[in-house]
Design a protein around this motif. Structure first.
Motif, PDB file in Angstrom:
ATOM      1  N   PHE A 111       0.852  -1.171   0.000  1.00  0.00           N
ATOM      2  CA  PHE A 111       0.000   0.000   0.000  1.00  0.00           C
ATOM      3  C   PHE A 111       0.895   1.229   0.000  1.00  0.00           C
ATOM      4  CE2 PHE A 111      -4.262  -1.679   0.989  1.00  0.00           C
ATOM      5  CZ  PHE A 111      -3.933  -2.984   1.313  1.00  0.00           C
ATOM      6  N   ARG A 112       0.324   2.367  -0.308  1.00  0.00           N
ATOM      7  CA  ARG A 112       1.087   3.612  -0.219  1.00  0.00           C
ATOM      8  C   ARG A 112       0.193   4.724   0.289  1.00  0.00           C
ATOM      9  NH1 ARG A 112       1.963   4.733  -6.729  1.00  0.00           N
ATOM     10  NH2 ARG A 112      -0.203   5.324  -7.199  1.00  0.00           N
ATOM     11  N   GLN A 113       0.868   5.701   0.877  1.00  0.00           N
ATOM     12  CA  GLN A 113       0.138   6.854   1.392  1.00  0.00           C
ATOM     13  C   GLN A 113       0.938   8.117   1.123  1.00  0.00           C
ATOM     14  OE1 GLN A 113      -1.065   6.571   5.515  1.00  0.00           O
ATOM     15  NE2 GLN A 113      -2.703   8.070   5.201  1.00  0.00           N
ATOM     16  N   ALA A 114       0.358   8.992   0.348  1.00  0.00           N
ATOM     17  CA  ALA A 114       0.957  10.288   0.064  1.00  0.00           C
ATOM     18  C   ALA A 114       0.449  11.300   1.087  1.00  0.00           C
ATOM     19  CB  ALA A 114       0.596  10.726  -1.349  1.00  0.00           C
ATOM     20  N   PRO A 115       1.191  12.384   1.303  1.00  0.00           N
ATOM     21  CA  PRO A 115       0.760  13.397   2.275  1.00  0.00           C
ATOM     22  C   PRO A 115      -0.636  13.915   1.981  1.00  0.00           C
ATOM     23  CG  PRO A 115       3.017  13.791   1.600  1.00  0.00           C
ATOM     24  CD  PRO A 115       2.499  12.702   0.720  1.00  0.00           C
ATOM     25  N   GLY A 116      -1.482  13.913   2.994  1.00  0.00           N
ATOM     26  CA  GLY A 116      -2.826  14.425   2.838  1.00  0.00           C
ATOM     27  C   GLY A 116      -3.794  13.508   2.135  1.00  0.00           C
ATOM     28  N   LYS A 117      -3.328  12.303   1.817  1.00  0.00           N
ATOM     29  CA  LYS A 117      -4.204  11.362   1.105  1.00  0.00           C
ATOM     30  C   LYS A 117      -4.400  10.096   1.921  1.00  0.00           C
ATOM     31  CE  LYS A 117      -3.161  12.904  -3.581  1.00  0.00           C
ATOM     32  NZ  LYS A 117      -2.791  12.445  -4.957  1.00  0.00           N
ATOM     33  N   GLU A 118      -5.424   9.348   1.560  1.00  0.00           N
ATOM     34  CA  GLU A 118      -5.678   8.086   2.239  1.00  0.00           C
ATOM     35  C   GLU A 118      -4.704   7.013   1.747  1.00  0.00           C
ATOM     36  OE1 GLU A 118     -10.478   8.404   3.185  1.00  0.00           O
ATOM     37  OE2 GLU A 118      -9.664   6.723   2.047  1.00  0.00           O
ATOM     38  N   ARG A 119      -4.522   6.028   2.604  1.00  0.00           N
ATOM     39  CA  ARG A 119      -3.699   4.899   2.208  1.00  0.00           C
ATOM     40  C   ARG A 119      -4.396   4.148   1.086  1.00  0.00           C
ATOM     41  NH1 ARG A 119      -0.766   1.573   6.898  1.00  0.00           N
ATOM     42  NH2 ARG A 119      -0.328   3.765   7.352  1.00  0.00           N
ATOM     43  N   GLU A 120      -3.638   3.800   0.048  1.00  0.00           N
ATOM     44  CA  GLU A 120      -4.248   3.132  -1.087  1.00  0.00           C
ATOM     45  C   GLU A 120      -3.499   1.860  -1.456  1.00  0.00           C
ATOM     46  OE1 GLU A 120      -4.224   5.602  -4.558  1.00  0.00           O
ATOM     47  OE2 GLU A 120      -2.033   5.722  -4.659  1.00  0.00           O
ATOM     48  N   PHE A 121      -4.249   0.918  -1.990  1.00  0.00           N
ATOM     49  CA  PHE A 121      -3.695  -0.354  -2.411  1.00  0.00           C
ATOM     50  C   PHE A 121      -2.850  -0.165  -3.657  1.00  0.00           C
ATOM     51  CE2 PHE A 121      -3.615  -4.870  -2.944  1.00  0.00           C
ATOM     52  CZ  PHE A 121      -3.753  -5.110  -4.304  1.00  0.00           C
ATOM     53  N   VAL A 122      -1.712  -0.857  -3.688  1.00  0.00           N
ATOM     54  CA  VAL A 122      -0.836  -0.816  -4.855  1.00  0.00           C
ATOM     55  C   VAL A 122      -0.837  -2.167  -5.567  1.00  0.00           C
ATOM     56  CG1 VAL A 122       1.529  -0.496  -5.662  1.00  0.00           C
ATOM     57  CG2 VAL A 122       0.627   0.954  -3.822  1.00  0.00           C
ATOM     58  N   ALA A 123      -0.520  -3.209  -4.830  1.00  0.00           N
ATOM     59  CA  ALA A 123      -0.431  -4.541  -5.421  1.00  0.00           C
ATOM     60  C   ALA A 123      -0.475  -5.573  -4.310  1.00  0.00           C
ATOM     61  CB  ALA A 123       0.854  -4.696  -6.226  1.00  0.00           C
ATOM     62  N   GLY A 124      -0.943  -6.777  -4.665  1.00  0.00           N
ATOM     63  CA  GLY A 124      -0.987  -7.864  -3.701  1.00  0.00           C
ATOM     64  C   GLY A 124      -0.696  -9.188  -4.374  1.00  0.00           C
ATOM     65  N   ILE A 125      -0.297 -10.158  -3.562  1.00  0.00           N
ATOM     66  CA  ILE A 125       0.059 -11.473  -4.091  1.00  0.00           C
ATOM     67  C   ILE A 125      -0.419 -12.538  -3.122  1.00  0.00           C
ATOM     68  CG2 ILE A 125       2.380 -11.404  -3.058  1.00  0.00           C
ATOM     69  CD1 ILE A 125       3.383 -12.807  -5.657  1.00  0.00           C
ATOM     70  N   SER A 126      -0.963 -13.609  -3.675  1.00  0.00           N
ATOM     71  CA  SER A 126      -1.479 -14.687  -2.841  1.00  0.00           C
ATOM     72  C   SER A 126      -0.344 -15.439  -2.162  1.00  0.00           C
ATOM     73  CB  SER A 126      -2.297 -15.650  -3.694  1.00  0.00           C
ATOM     74  OG  SER A 126      -1.473 -16.247  -4.693  1.00  0.00           O
ATOM     75  N   TRP A 127      -0.690 -16.305  -1.238  1.00  0.00           N
ATOM     76  CA  TRP A 127       0.312 -17.012  -0.464  1.00  0.00           C
ATOM     77  C   TRP A 127       1.228 -17.833  -1.356  1.00  0.00           C
ATOM     78  CZ3 TRP A 127       0.783 -22.281  -0.578  1.00  0.00           C
ATOM     79  CH2 TRP A 127      -0.295 -22.994  -1.133  1.00  0.00           C
ATOM     80  N   SER A 128       0.702 -18.388  -2.418  1.00  0.00           N
ATOM     81  CA  SER A 128       1.506 -19.237  -3.299  1.00  0.00           C
ATOM     82  C   SER A 128       2.237 -18.438  -4.369  1.00  0.00           C
ATOM     83  CB  SER A 128       0.606 -20.257  -3.995  1.00  0.00           C
ATOM     84  OG  SER A 128      -0.271 -19.595  -4.897  1.00  0.00           O
ATOM     85  N   GLY A 129       1.839 -17.191  -4.534  1.00  0.00           N
ATOM     86  CA  GLY A 129       2.395 -16.395  -5.621  1.00  0.00           C
ATOM     87  C   GLY A 129       1.658 -16.593  -6.933  1.00  0.00           C
ATOM     88  N   GLY A 130       0.662 -17.459  -6.928  1.00  0.00           N
ATOM     89  CA  GLY A 130      -0.032 -17.770  -8.162  1.00  0.00           C
ATOM     90  C   GLY A 130      -1.044 -16.737  -8.596  1.00  0.00           C
ATOM     91  N   LEU A 131      -1.415 -15.863  -7.687  1.00  0.00           N
ATOM     92  CA  LEU A 131      -2.396 -14.826  -8.001  1.00  0.00           C
ATOM     93  C   LEU A 131      -1.827 -13.478  -7.603  1.00  0.00           C
ATOM     94  CD1 LEU A 131      -5.292 -14.086  -8.882  1.00  0.00           C
ATOM     95  CD2 LEU A 131      -5.982 -14.372  -6.483  1.00  0.00           C
ATOM     96  N   THR A 132      -1.858 -12.566  -8.530  1.00  0.00           N
ATOM     97  CA  THR A 132      -1.437 -11.190  -8.250  1.00  0.00           C
ATOM     98  C   THR A 132      -2.566 -10.241  -8.598  1.00  0.00           C
ATOM     99  OG1 THR A 132      -0.419 -11.006 -10.438  1.00  0.00           O
ATOM    100  CG2 THR A 132       1.021 -11.621  -8.606  1.00  0.00           C
ATOM    101  N   TYR A 133      -2.559  -9.114  -7.933  1.00  0.00           N
ATOM    102  CA  TYR A 133      -3.671  -8.176  -8.022  1.00  0.00           C
ATOM    103  C   TYR A 133      -3.060  -6.779  -7.941  1.00  0.00           C
ATOM    104  CZ  TYR A 133      -8.214  -6.231  -6.378  1.00  0.00           C
ATOM    105  OH  TYR A 133      -9.382  -5.526  -6.210  1.00  0.00           O
ATOM    106  N   TYR A 134      -3.419  -5.936  -8.888  1.00  0.00           N
ATOM    107  CA  TYR A 134      -2.835  -4.602  -8.949  1.00  0.00           C
ATOM    108  C   TYR A 134      -3.924  -3.545  -8.981  1.00  0.00           C
ATOM    109  CZ  TYR A 134       1.455  -6.993 -10.357  1.00  0.00           C
ATOM    110  OH  TYR A 134       2.566  -7.803 -10.403  1.00  0.00           O
ATOM    111  N   ALA A 135      -3.579  -2.389  -8.444  1.00  0.00           N
ATOM    112  CA  ALA A 135      -4.422  -1.231  -8.670  1.00  0.00           C
ATOM    113  C   ALA A 135      -4.388  -0.937 -10.165  1.00  0.00           C
ATOM    114  CB  ALA A 135      -3.909  -0.040  -7.874  1.00  0.00           C
ATOM    115  N   ASP A 136      -5.513  -0.536 -10.703  1.00  0.00           N
ATOM    116  CA  ASP A 136      -5.613  -0.327 -12.151  1.00  0.00           C
ATOM    117  C   ASP A 136      -4.534   0.592 -12.693  1.00  0.00           C
ATOM    118  OD1 ASP A 136      -9.268  -0.355 -12.231  1.00  0.00           O
ATOM    119  OD2 ASP A 136      -7.778  -1.971 -12.248  1.00  0.00           O
ATOM    120  N   SER A 137      -4.203   1.605 -11.930  1.00  0.00           N
ATOM    121  CA  SER A 137      -3.270   2.609 -12.427  1.00  0.00           C
ATOM    122  C   SER A 137      -1.834   2.121 -12.440  1.00  0.00           C
ATOM    123  CB  SER A 137      -3.367   3.872 -11.575  1.00  0.00           C
ATOM    124  OG  SER A 137      -3.067   3.569 -10.218  1.00  0.00           O
ATOM    125  N   ASP A 138      -1.534   1.034 -11.732  1.00  0.00           N
ATOM    126  CA  ASP A 138      -0.150   0.611 -11.569  1.00  0.00           C
ATOM    127  C   ASP A 138       0.188  -0.669 -12.316  1.00  0.00           C
ATOM    128  OD1 ASP A 138      -0.509   1.528  -8.106  1.00  0.00           O
ATOM    129  OD2 ASP A 138       0.220   2.746  -9.781  1.00  0.00           O
TER     130      ASP A 138
END
Length: 122
Positions: free
Chosen positions: A37-64
């Motif tokens: 996740f990331r948080q810029a000054p004055g902004k809410e924390r936002e999701f960037v990317a995630g990965i499942s326990w096995s690494g078989g599934l990844t998930y990204y914010a649309d913009s990234d």
């Protein structure tokens, strides 16, 4: 309990690259999802990317999705975020998080690192 320590942040120029790492200790996280996740000054924390326990599934914010790649090494209890073609709007504190479920909602993650600063200059 799980402790997470991020590293690899710093200063980059527009178009440059950085690779963030997050090392877990305390217990194995090989059965947990891991996300950034990331948080810029004055902004809410936002999701960037995630990965499942096995690494078989990844998930990204649309913009990234086209610029960032998340990966993990369960033998090292470590997750990585490769960031390419960085933009000034990527400037933020980047946090690693882990929990039982892969989700873009930060409330689903019980364990967090302290964050690493990424600054992208124009």
């Amino acid at each position: 309990q799980v402790q997470l320590v991020e590293s690899g942040g710093g200063l980059a120029q527009r178009g440059g690259s950085l690779r963030l790492s997050c090392a877990a200790s305390g217990r194995s996280v090989s059965d947990y999802a891991m996300s950034w996740f990331r948080q810029a000054p004055g902004k809410e924390r936002e999701f960037v990317a995630g990965i499942s326990w096995s690494g078989g599934l990844t998930y990204y914010a649309d913009s990234d999705e086209a610029r960032f790649t998340i990966s993990r090494d369960n033998a090292r209890n470590t997750v990585y975020l490769q960031m390419n073609n960085l933009k000034p709007e990527d400037t933020a504190v980047y946090y690693c998080a882990t929990g039982p479920f892969l989700d873009s909602d930060y409330n689903q993650y019980p364990y967090w690192g302290q964050g690493t600063q990424v600054t992208v200059s124009s």
